[in-house]
Design an enzyme around this catalytic site. Structure first.
Site, PDB file in Angstrom:
ATOM      1  N   HIS A 137       0.836  -1.200   0.000  1.00 42.39           N
ATOM      2  CA  HIS A 137       0.000   0.000   0.000  1.00 42.39           C
ATOM      3  C   HIS A 137       0.879   1.261   0.000  1.00 42.39           C
ATOM      4  CE1 HIS A 137      -3.059  -2.654   2.318  1.00 42.39           C
ATOM      5  NE2 HIS A 137      -3.537  -2.508   1.108  1.00 42.39           N
ATOM      6  N   LYS A 162     -15.539  -8.080   7.532  1.00 40.54           N
ATOM      7  CA  LYS A 162     -16.469  -8.435   8.605  1.00 40.54           C
ATOM      8  C   LYS A 162     -15.744  -8.554   9.933  1.00 40.54           C
ATOM      9  CE  LYS A 162     -19.955 -10.672   5.832  1.00 40.54           C
ATOM     10  NZ  LYS A 162     -19.375 -11.480   4.747  1.00 40.54           N
ATOM     11  N   ARG A 200      -2.187  -6.130  -8.430  1.00 36.52           N
ATOM     12  CA  ARG A 200      -1.121  -7.074  -8.110  1.00 36.52           C
ATOM     13  C   ARG A 200      -0.994  -8.155  -9.168  1.00 36.52           C
ATOM     14  NH1 ARG A 200      -3.390  -7.602  -2.189  1.00 36.52           N
ATOM     15  NH2 ARG A 200      -5.146  -6.945  -3.444  1.00 36.52           N
ATOM     16  N   SER A 204      -3.011  -7.641   3.020  1.00 37.48           N
ATOM     17  CA  SER A 204      -3.207  -7.507   4.463  1.00 37.48           C
ATOM     18  C   SER A 204      -3.571  -8.859   5.076  1.00 37.48           C
ATOM     19  CB  SER A 204      -4.319  -6.496   4.747  1.00 37.48           C
ATOM     20  OG  SER A 204      -3.968  -5.235   4.244  1.00 37.48           O
TER      21      SER A 204
HETATM   22  P1  ADP Z   1      -5.892  -5.984   0.706  1.00 41.12           P
HETATM   23  O1  ADP Z   1      -6.663  -6.264   1.958  1.00 41.12           O
HETATM   24  O2  ADP Z   1      -6.028  -7.043  -0.345  1.00 41.12           O
HETATM   25  O3  ADP Z   1      -4.456  -5.615   0.954  1.00 41.12           O
HETATM   26  P2  ADP Z   1      -7.075  -3.329   0.375  1.00 41.12           P
HETATM   27  O4  ADP Z   1      -8.543  -3.153   0.233  1.00 41.12           O
HETATM   28  O5  ADP Z   1      -6.500  -2.860   1.663  1.00 41.12           O
HETATM   29  O6  ADP Z   1      -6.654  -4.806   0.032  1.00 41.12           O
HETATM   30  O7  ADP Z   1      -6.319  -2.646  -0.838  1.00 41.12           O
HETATM   31  C1  ADP Z   1      -6.598  -1.387  -1.351  1.00 41.12           C
HETATM   32  C2  ADP Z   1      -5.972  -1.242  -2.720  1.00 41.12           C
HETATM   33  O8  ADP Z   1      -4.576  -1.480  -2.650  1.00 41.12           O
HETATM   34  C3  ADP Z   1      -6.491  -2.205  -3.795  1.00 41.12           C
HETATM   35  O9  ADP Z   1      -6.513  -1.517  -5.013  1.00 41.12           O
HETATM   36  C4  ADP Z   1      -5.441  -3.280  -3.834  1.00 41.12           C
HETATM   37  O10 ADP Z   1      -5.397  -3.902  -5.109  1.00 41.12           O
HETATM   38  C5  ADP Z   1      -4.195  -2.475  -3.586  1.00 41.12           C
HETATM   39  N1  ADP Z   1      -3.128  -3.267  -3.015  1.00 41.12           N
HETATM   40  C6  ADP Z   1      -3.153  -4.033  -1.910  1.00 41.12           C
HETATM   41  N2  ADP Z   1      -1.964  -4.652  -1.715  1.00 41.12           N
HETATM   42  C7  ADP Z   1      -1.150  -4.266  -2.729  1.00 41.12           C
HETATM   43  C8  ADP Z   1       0.190  -4.569  -3.121  1.00 41.12           C
HETATM   44  N3  ADP Z   1       0.918  -5.431  -2.423  1.00 41.12           N
HETATM   45  N4  ADP Z   1       0.674  -3.999  -4.244  1.00 41.12           N
HETATM   46  C9  ADP Z   1      -0.100  -3.167  -4.969  1.00 41.12           C
HETATM   47  N5  ADP Z   1      -1.366  -2.848  -4.676  1.00 41.12           N
HETATM   48  C10 ADP Z   1      -1.903  -3.379  -3.577  1.00 41.12           C
END
Ligand code: ADP
Length: 165
Positions: free
Chosen positions: A17, A41, A90, A128
């Site tokens: 992120h 959830k 990703r 995450s």
């Molecule tokens: P996650 O729980 O899968 O990490 P989030 O809802 O927190 O997802 O992610 C928000 C945004 O950040 C989404 O567009 C997701 O594709 C992107 N994202 C999450 N992890 C990564 C990563 N490792 N590299 C690039 N983009 C990411």
């Protein structure tokens, strides 16, 4: 002035992120990182805690602010006068969902467009959920999150275990 919104659960914020945030902050004049309320959830962190962690991690970027939102993303974008939504891609598995979301959002709010940043290769398999899973088994998550987030994750997990005793 270009204002962009980067929405997500950020439960917790990962290095993946942060990589997207840093890169997007170079493209937009103002970047708002918005934590989605009620998206997961069973979140590990409360929305306030996620906002706080993100604020600490992005404090060095002067044009980045953090908030939370409920309801339609495009409405949140409109409220801030933002015409750009930032998302990270990703793998191919992200693509279909992201495409559907961005098409839908543009149908509802044609003035709001989505831009995608492809992940830096070292974070391609990072999410995450992976962080929480590895940490739950006591594994090393230092490659996935910053030291402050790592501390917060293990403290939360320990607090959860104590509650169950
Ligand atoms: P996650 O729980 O899968 O990490 P989030 O809802 O927190 O997802 O992610 C928000 C945004 O950040 C989404 O567009 C997701 O594709 C992107 N994202 C999450 N992890 C990564 C990563 N490792 N590299 C690039 N983009 C990411």
């Amino acid at each position: 002035m270009t204002t962009a919104i980067y929405p997500g659960s950020f439960d917790p914020v990962t290095r993946g992120h942060l990589d997207i945030i840093e890169r997007a902050s170079r493209v937009a004049d103002r970047l708002i990182v918005s934590v989605l309320i009620n998206s997961a959830k069973n979140p590990l962190f409360t929305v306030e805690e996620r906002v706080q962690l993100l604020r600490e991690e992005t404090a060095y970027l002067p044009n980045v602010t953090v908030d939370s939102f409920d309801g339609l993303l495009v409405e949140h974008a409109r409220k801030h006068g933002a015409h750009l939504i930032v998302r990270g891609l990703r793998a191919v598995t992200d693509f279909e969902y992201e495409l559907q979301m961005s098409q839908t959002n543009r149908k509802i709010a044609p003035e709001v467009d989505t831009i995608f940043f492809t992940t830096s290769l070292e974070y391609a398999y990072l999410s995450s959920s992976t962080v929480k899973e590895v940490a739950g088994f006591g594994g090393d998550i230092s490659a996935f999150v910053t030291p402050q987030v790592e501390k917060a994750v293990f403290a939360k997990i320990a607090a959860g275990r104590n509650k169950m005793r």
